[in-house]
Structures are given as structure tokens and as C-alpha cells.
Design an enzyme around this catalytic site. Structure first.
Site, short mmCIF file in Angstrom:
data_model
loop_
_atom_site.label_atom_id
_atom_site.label_comp_id
_atom_site.label_asym_id
_atom_site.label_seq_id
_atom_site.Cartn_x
_atom_site.Cartn_y
_atom_site.Cartn_z
N LYS A 36 -8.62 8.51 3.04
CA LYS A 36 -9.38 7.41 3.04
C LYS A 36 -10.75 7.35 3.78
O LYS A 36 -11.57 6.13 3.36
CB LYS A 36 -8.43 6.19 3.69
CG LYS A 36 -7.32 5.84 2.82
CD LYS A 36 -6.61 4.79 3.47
CE LYS A 36 -5.01 4.43 2.38
NZ LYS A 36 -4.24 5.71 2.73
N GLU A 38 -0.02 5.14 13.75
CA GLU A 38 0.49 6.19 12.99
C GLU A 38 0.38 7.48 13.77
O GLU A 38 1.18 8.45 13.97
CB GLU A 38 -0.39 6.33 11.78
CG GLU A 38 -0.03 7.59 11.13
CD GLU A 38 -0.73 7.59 9.53
OE1 GLU A 38 -0.33 8.58 8.86
OE2 GLU A 38 -1.64 6.87 9.55
N HIS A 54 -9.64 2.61 0.95
CA HIS A 54 -8.33 2.11 0.78
C HIS A 54 -7.82 1.48 -0.51
O HIS A 54 -8.27 0.55 -1.17
CB HIS A 54 -7.64 1.04 1.69
CG HIS A 54 -6.28 0.84 2.04
ND1 HIS A 54 -5.48 1.40 1.17
CD2 HIS A 54 -5.62 0.02 2.90
CE1 HIS A 54 -4.17 1.26 1.60
NE2 HIS A 54 -4.31 0.39 2.53
N CYS A 60 0.87 -1.18 -0.01
CA CYS A 60 0.24 0.05 0.03
C CYS A 60 0.76 1.03 0.06
O CYS A 60 0.20 2.29 0.03
CB CYS A 60 -1.00 0.04 1.29
SG CYS A 60 -1.79 -1.55 1.27
N HIS A 96 -1.63 8.12 6.43
CA HIS A 96 -2.15 6.78 5.89
C HIS A 96 -3.41 6.37 6.22
O HIS A 96 -4.54 5.93 5.46
CB HIS A 96 -1.03 5.76 6.07
CG HIS A 96 -1.21 4.44 5.45
ND1 HIS A 96 -1.42 4.13 4.15
CD2 HIS A 96 -1.42 3.26 6.17
CE1 HIS A 96 -1.47 2.95 3.85
NE2 HIS A 96 -1.83 2.18 4.96
N PHE A 127 1.41 -3.63 4.16
CA PHE A 127 1.69 -4.89 4.46
C PHE A 127 3.14 -5.42 4.27
O PHE A 127 3.81 -5.15 3.16
CB PHE A 127 0.80 -6.03 3.78
CG PHE A 127 -0.73 -6.09 4.30
CD1 PHE A 127 -0.99 -5.31 5.35
CD2 PHE A 127 -1.39 -6.84 3.66
CE1 PHE A 127 -2.36 -5.25 5.64
CE2 PHE A 127 -2.67 -7.02 4.29
CZ PHE A 127 -3.26 -6.36 5.11
#
Length: 412
Positions: free
Chosen positions: A334, A313, A339, A162, A302, A398
Site C-alpha cells: 500500500k 499490526e 488502499h 478491506c 495490511h 472496518f
């Protein structure tokens, strides 16, 4: 070293398929999340996704050409063509040997793979498309853009899950700055809203199980968040050396000044609970840009709407910015687009460019119940006017991939 500027942008998204429509929807706090209506979601954890609407690959590329490309590749090529047009970049006048493409996809042509697997099972191996592999492999977006534009410089397909979009932009920035290219199309694309991927993400407990109004499903930093919402699309930017852009009289939208890339070295899917890799990526990006943390005007987070990811985060931002963390607006795109996986970084970079250009910060929608551990200024529910001179965009993936870019208002 060359300065690196952004001169064009193109996208395909759940909030519209051009930058203007996308940006206006963001500012209005509109959601692009809807119910999947082109296949049966019975038995799935969710029926919600950020689906791209009103995109006709056959009309855009012609039926023959469109059928040779997976949906993610169509998105990438459309976004790249729009970015080139937006930059008013004449391909006839560019040195193609110094033009590159850094566009990746995290999952690639998974829909094509599943379709052809069904063909194999029902009709036998002789009926499987000979184009299966070139349609499926994730580098084909970059390859098709190169083929269509004639770009003969470095053509790479970063696969950092991502964080792909930021990886592409950051690595392109480094190459141009070092004098290795004049122009690079950079970003990412994804079209993974399929039965197999949704089943897999659902069984991993990553997806939101929200069963109400689709617009309220993605809720980064809110105490009621319960997972991310899958989305699709593409985001591509035109990066140029300043000297090349000025020579051709290009309009300059923003300047790329820093990039940080790190690994959590922790877990295949979970973020480091203390956000160590995210913190280090932000630190490296700001150091390269020679920006003091307190001088950052906005953080594009993110923020996927997962419990652990959002919390880690926030911890990374607090460690990076100290007391200033509570004064710097943090926006989470998002919340409205879901996402977009490999496309997320490119699309969110475009949103950050618009923040710098227009002095407005889109909201983080669905801020209803405060999470005590997520206590920063998330620009809740309504857009805000603010002079944005410096912004950072975070992307994490990931496997522990982290990529952060710094964009600044261009000053000659």
C-alpha cells in the site's frame, strides 16, 4: 482432502492493468498515487488517490455492455477474464457446475448511486435508471463473472470490508479442499474514489492530508504517516484443486495451504490496539498450513499507513513470531498502490505469488523516519532478493474483520 493451487491471476491497479506491469513497478518502488483530475476536490481533505489509468470499459466491453456495469464491476470482470486467460483455462472444457466465483466489493457501485441520486433530484423519479440497483449492489461483480463464464457453482460476494480479497481466497480454498468445487475465481474489486466517500473518510480523519509529492503520501510504518490514501482496482486469482490443474496440464504458480479468519470484537473502525484479532488470524492460518512461525519467509502486511492500524499490526506480528519477528521481512504494497479496500487482498495476494515465483520482495517505500514502535524489517525503499518458500498475507477491515492466507511454493 484436495490440495489447492493458484494457476492464474489478473488485476487492474494504479500501477498498471496487467500482472507484469504491476509487478515490475512494485519492484522498482514506483508509486501509483496521483492527483484526482476528473472532478473538483476543493474543500476535500486531500486531492490524492490511487487512480486506475488507461482503463477503457467501453473499448473492452462495448459501450452498451459497459454502461450496464459500475466501474467496480468492469474492473472485476476485466481482471477475471485476464486471470482465466493467464491460467490457459478453457471454459468449454470445465465442468461449470463445479466452477465458482468468490469475488466481493466493500462499497459496491457508490458512483452509480450518487449519479442517479442527482438524476432523481434534478429530473425526477421517472428518469432514474432501472439498472440502478443491479449496478449498485456489491454482489454484481461476482454475478457478472458468473454470467460471462457460465460458472454455475457457488457464487458468493463476501463483504468483510478491506479483508474481502483474502476472505474470498480463503473460503474458496476451503471449499475446493473439501471437494466442493474444481475451480473458483476469487478476489475483490473496488471503485469508490468519489466525492461522497472521500468526504466521509476525510471527516473521519482516516485519510492522509499529505500536501506534497503524491508519491510520498502513503507511508506505512513511517513516523510521518498520517492516514491512508484511497485507491481502486481489482485482483482475481484462479484457484484449482491440484488434481484438476494437473489433469489439464496447468502451470502452477503457488499453493494455498492456510487461512485464518477472526473478528476483533472491538470497534467499528479502529483496530484492536494490541492486535488481538490479527494475531489470532495469523495463528489459525499457520496452524492450518502446519507451518512453524520461524519458517515464514515474508509477511505481506495490511499496513494502510494509519497511526494506530500499523502499530497494532506490528504488535500482532511480534506476538505471533516472537524473536523471529525481527528477522522476517515485512513488505507493505500500500506504500505504492494506496488502499484499494475490497480489492486490496486480491491484488496483494498476486504480489505474494510473484514473490514466491521470482524470489524477490518489493520494498516498503517512503521509509524516512523510524517509528520506535514500528521497528521490524520493512524492506525499506529498495527491493530485495530472497528465496521465498512460505509467505503470509494480512488483510484487516472496518468492523474488526481479519483474514490471513498462507501461500507456499508448490512442491509436487
Amino acid at each position: 482432502m484436495e490440495r489447492v493451487v493458484i494457476t492464474g491471476a489478473g488485476l487492474v491497479s494504479p500501477l498498471g492493468n496487467d500482472v507484469s506491469a504491476f509487478w515490475n513497478a512494485l519492484l522498482q518502488g514506483k508509486s501509483g498515487i496521483s492527483r484526482i483530475d476528473d472532478w473538483d476536490t476543493s474543500g476535500m481533505k486531500t486531492s490524492l488517490a490511487g487512480v486506475v489509468r488507461d482503463f477503457d470499459g467501453d473499448a473492452r466491453f462495448g459501450k452498451k455492455e459497459a454502461r450496464r456495469m459500475d466501474r467496480f464491476c468492469q474492473f472485476a470482470l476485466a481482471a477475471a477474464e485476464d486471470a482465466i486467460r493467464d491460467a490457459n483455462l478453457s471454459l468449454e472444457q470445465v465442468n461449470k457446475e463445479r466452477m465458482g466465483v468468490y469475488v466481493g466489493s466493500g462499497i459496491g457501485g457508490i458512483s452509480t448511486l450518487m449519479e442517479q441520486t442527482e438524476v432523481l433530484r434534478s429530473r425526477g423519479p421517472s428518469r432514474v435508471s432501472p439498472l440502478l440497483v443491479p449496478m449498485m449492489i456489491s454482489n454484481m461483480a461476482a454475478a457478472m463473472i458468473s454470467i460471462r463464464t457460465g460458472a454455475q457453482g457457488p457464487t458468493l460476494s463476501p463483504v468483510t470490508a478491506c479483508s474481502i480479497g483474502n476472505t474470498g481466497i480463503g473460503e474458496a480454498f476451503r471449499l475446493i479442499r473439501a471437494g466442493g468445487a474444481d475451480v473458483i475465481l476469487a478476489g475483490g474489486a473496488e471503485a469508490a474514489i468519489s466525492e461522497i466517500s472521500m468526504a466521509g473518510f476525510g471527516n473521519s480523519t482516516s485519510l492522509s492530508g499529505w500536501d506534497g509529492d503524491p508519491a510520498r503520501a502513503s507511508r506505512p510504518f513511517d513516523a510521518g504517516r498520517d492516514g491512508f490514501v484511497m485507491a481502486e482496482g481489482a485482483g482475481i486469482l484462479v484457484l484449482e484443486s491440484l488434481s484438476h490443474a494437473q489433469k489439464r496440464g496447468a502451470q502452477i504458480y503457488a499453493e494455498v495451504t492456510g487461512y485464518g479468519a477472526t473478528s476483533d470484537a472491538y470497534h467499528i473502525v479502529a483496530s484492536h490496539p494490541e492486535g488481538k484479532g490479527a494475531y489470532l488470524a495469523m495463528k489459525l492460518a499457520l496452524q492450518e498450513a502446519a507451518i512453524e512461525p520461524e519458517n515464514v519467509d515474508v509477511i505481506s502486511a495490511h499496513a494502510t499507513s494509519t497511526e494506530v492500524g500499523d502499530r497494532s499490526e506490528v504488535a500482532a506480528i511480534k506476538r505471533m513470531f516472537g524473536e523471529a519477528a525481527h528477522r522476517i521481512p515485512v513488505t507493505a504494497n500500500k506504500s505504492m498502490i494506496g488502499h484499494m479496500f475490497g480489492a486490496a487482498g486480491g491484488v496483494e495476494a498476486i504480489a505474494l505469488v510473484q514473490m514466491i515465483r521470482e524470489g524477490k520482495i518489493p520494498p516498503t517505500i517512503n521509509q524516512e523516519t523510524a517509528d520506535p514502535e514500528c521497528d521490524l524489517d520493512f524492506v525499506p525503499n529498495e527491493a530485495r532478493e530472497k528465496n521465498v518458500r512460505v509467505g503470509i498475507s494480512n488483510s484487516f477491515g472496518f468492523g474488526g474483520h481479519n483474514a490471513v492466507i498462507v501461500l507456499e511454493k508448490f512442491e509436487p
